[in-house]
Design a protein around this motif. Structure first.
Motif, mmCIF file in Angstrom:
data_model
loop_
_atom_site.group_PDB
_atom_site.id
_atom_site.type_symbol
_atom_site.label_atom_id
_atom_site.label_comp_id
_atom_site.label_asym_id
_atom_site.label_seq_id
_atom_site.Cartn_x
_atom_site.Cartn_y
_atom_site.Cartn_z
ATOM 1 N N GLU A 70 0.808 -1.221 0.000
ATOM 2 C CA GLU A 70 0.000 0.000 0.000
ATOM 3 C C GLU A 70 0.844 1.276 0.000
ATOM 4 O OE1 GLU A 70 -2.398 -0.691 3.435
ATOM 5 O OE2 GLU A 70 -3.687 -2.120 2.386
ATOM 6 N N ASN A 71 2.017 1.233 0.606
ATOM 7 C CA ASN A 71 2.888 2.421 0.684
ATOM 8 C C ASN A 71 3.812 2.545 -0.522
ATOM 9 O OD1 ASN A 71 1.786 3.057 3.206
ATOM 10 N ND2 ASN A 71 3.253 1.722 4.245
ATOM 11 N N ASP A 80 2.027 -7.062 7.890
ATOM 12 C CA ASP A 80 1.041 -6.780 6.843
ATOM 13 C C ASP A 80 0.680 -8.050 6.078
ATOM 14 O OD1 ASP A 80 0.775 -4.109 7.459
ATOM 15 O OD2 ASP A 80 2.191 -3.432 5.900
ATOM 16 N N HIS A 84 -3.036 -9.669 5.818
ATOM 17 C CA HIS A 84 -3.730 -9.923 4.556
ATOM 18 C C HIS A 84 -4.104 -11.392 4.404
ATOM 19 C CE1 HIS A 84 -3.481 -5.945 2.816
ATOM 20 N NE2 HIS A 84 -2.196 -5.889 3.073
#
Length: 88
Positions: A70-71, A80, A84
Protein backbone atom coordinates in the motif's frame (compact mmCIF):
# COMPACT_ATOMS: atom_id res chain seq x y z
CA UNK A 1 -2.94 -36.83 4.18
CA UNK A 2 0.26 -35.36 2.75
CA UNK A 3 -0.41 -36.05 -0.93
CA UNK A 4 -0.72 -32.31 -1.68
CA UNK A 5 2.74 -31.67 -0.20
CA UNK A 6 4.22 -34.56 -2.14
CA UNK A 7 2.71 -33.38 -5.44
CA UNK A 8 3.84 -29.79 -4.78
CA UNK A 9 7.36 -30.97 -4.01
CA UNK A 10 7.41 -32.39 -7.57
CA UNK A 11 6.83 -28.90 -8.98
CA UNK A 12 3.07 -29.23 -9.47
CA UNK A 13 0.74 -26.82 -7.72
CA UNK A 14 -2.83 -28.14 -7.64
CA UNK A 15 -5.56 -26.51 -5.57
CA UNK A 16 -7.28 -28.59 -2.90
CA UNK A 17 -10.10 -29.68 -5.23
CA UNK A 18 -7.51 -30.96 -7.72
CA UNK A 19 -5.70 -32.83 -4.92
CA UNK A 20 -9.00 -34.52 -4.08
CA UNK A 21 -9.40 -35.50 -7.76
CA UNK A 22 -5.96 -37.11 -7.67
CA UNK A 23 -6.87 -39.00 -4.51
CA UNK A 24 -10.03 -40.28 -6.18
CA UNK A 25 -7.93 -41.63 -9.08
CA UNK A 26 -5.52 -43.32 -6.69
CA UNK A 27 -8.37 -44.98 -4.76
CA UNK A 28 -7.17 -44.66 -1.18
CA UNK A 29 -8.64 -47.57 0.73
CA UNK A 30 -6.04 -47.92 3.45
CA UNK A 31 -7.05 -46.99 6.98
CA UNK A 32 -5.18 -43.88 8.03
CA UNK A 33 -5.10 -42.41 4.52
CA UNK A 34 -1.99 -44.17 3.23
CA UNK A 35 -1.34 -44.38 -0.51
CA UNK A 36 0.55 -47.25 -2.08
CA UNK A 37 3.43 -46.19 -4.30
CA UNK A 38 2.39 -48.56 -7.10
CA UNK A 39 -1.00 -46.79 -7.25
CA UNK A 40 0.48 -43.30 -6.98
CA UNK A 41 3.22 -43.61 -9.63
CA UNK A 42 1.04 -44.13 -12.75
CA UNK A 43 -1.29 -41.27 -11.81
CA UNK A 44 1.56 -38.89 -10.97
CA UNK A 45 3.53 -39.89 -14.07
CA UNK A 46 0.56 -38.94 -16.24
CA UNK A 47 0.22 -35.61 -14.39
CA UNK A 48 3.90 -34.84 -14.94
CA UNK A 49 3.88 -35.84 -18.61
CA UNK A 50 0.77 -33.73 -19.28
CA UNK A 51 2.37 -30.80 -17.42
CA UNK A 52 -0.73 -30.28 -15.32
CA UNK A 53 -0.78 -28.01 -12.26
CA UNK A 54 1.89 -25.58 -13.43
CA UNK A 55 3.01 -22.86 -11.02
CA UNK A 56 1.49 -19.41 -11.13
CA UNK A 57 3.61 -17.14 -13.39
CA UNK A 58 6.02 -14.84 -11.55
CA UNK A 59 4.48 -11.67 -13.00
CA UNK A 60 1.07 -12.60 -11.54
CA UNK A 61 2.62 -13.15 -8.11
CA UNK A 62 4.54 -9.87 -8.40
CA UNK A 63 1.31 -8.01 -9.23
CA UNK A 64 -0.34 -9.53 -6.18
CA UNK A 65 2.47 -8.37 -3.90
CA UNK A 66 2.47 -4.93 -5.52
CA UNK A 67 -1.24 -4.67 -4.73
CA UNK A 68 -0.50 -5.50 -1.09
CA UNK A 69 2.30 -2.88 -0.94
CA UNK A 70 0.00 0.00 0.00
CA UNK A 71 2.89 2.42 0.68
CA UNK A 72 4.62 1.56 -2.63
CA UNK A 73 7.92 1.05 -0.82
CA UNK A 74 8.88 -2.13 -2.70
CA UNK A 75 8.21 -4.57 0.14
CA UNK A 76 5.56 -5.61 2.62
CA UNK A 77 6.17 -6.27 6.29
CA UNK A 78 5.59 -9.63 7.90
CA UNK A 79 2.79 -8.11 9.96
CA UNK A 80 1.04 -6.78 6.84
CA UNK A 81 1.41 -10.13 5.06
CA UNK A 82 0.00 -12.01 8.06
CA UNK A 83 -2.88 -9.52 8.25
CA UNK A 84 -3.73 -9.92 4.56
CA UNK A 85 -3.50 -13.71 4.66
CA UNK A 86 -5.55 -14.15 7.82
CA UNK A 87 -8.03 -11.27 7.85
CA UNK A 88 -8.72 -10.26 4.27
Amino acid sequence: REIGCIVRSLGCFPNEAEVQELLAKIEVEEPGGFVHLEEFLPVMTKVLLERRFRPIPEDVILHAFEALDENKCGYITKQDLVKHLTEE
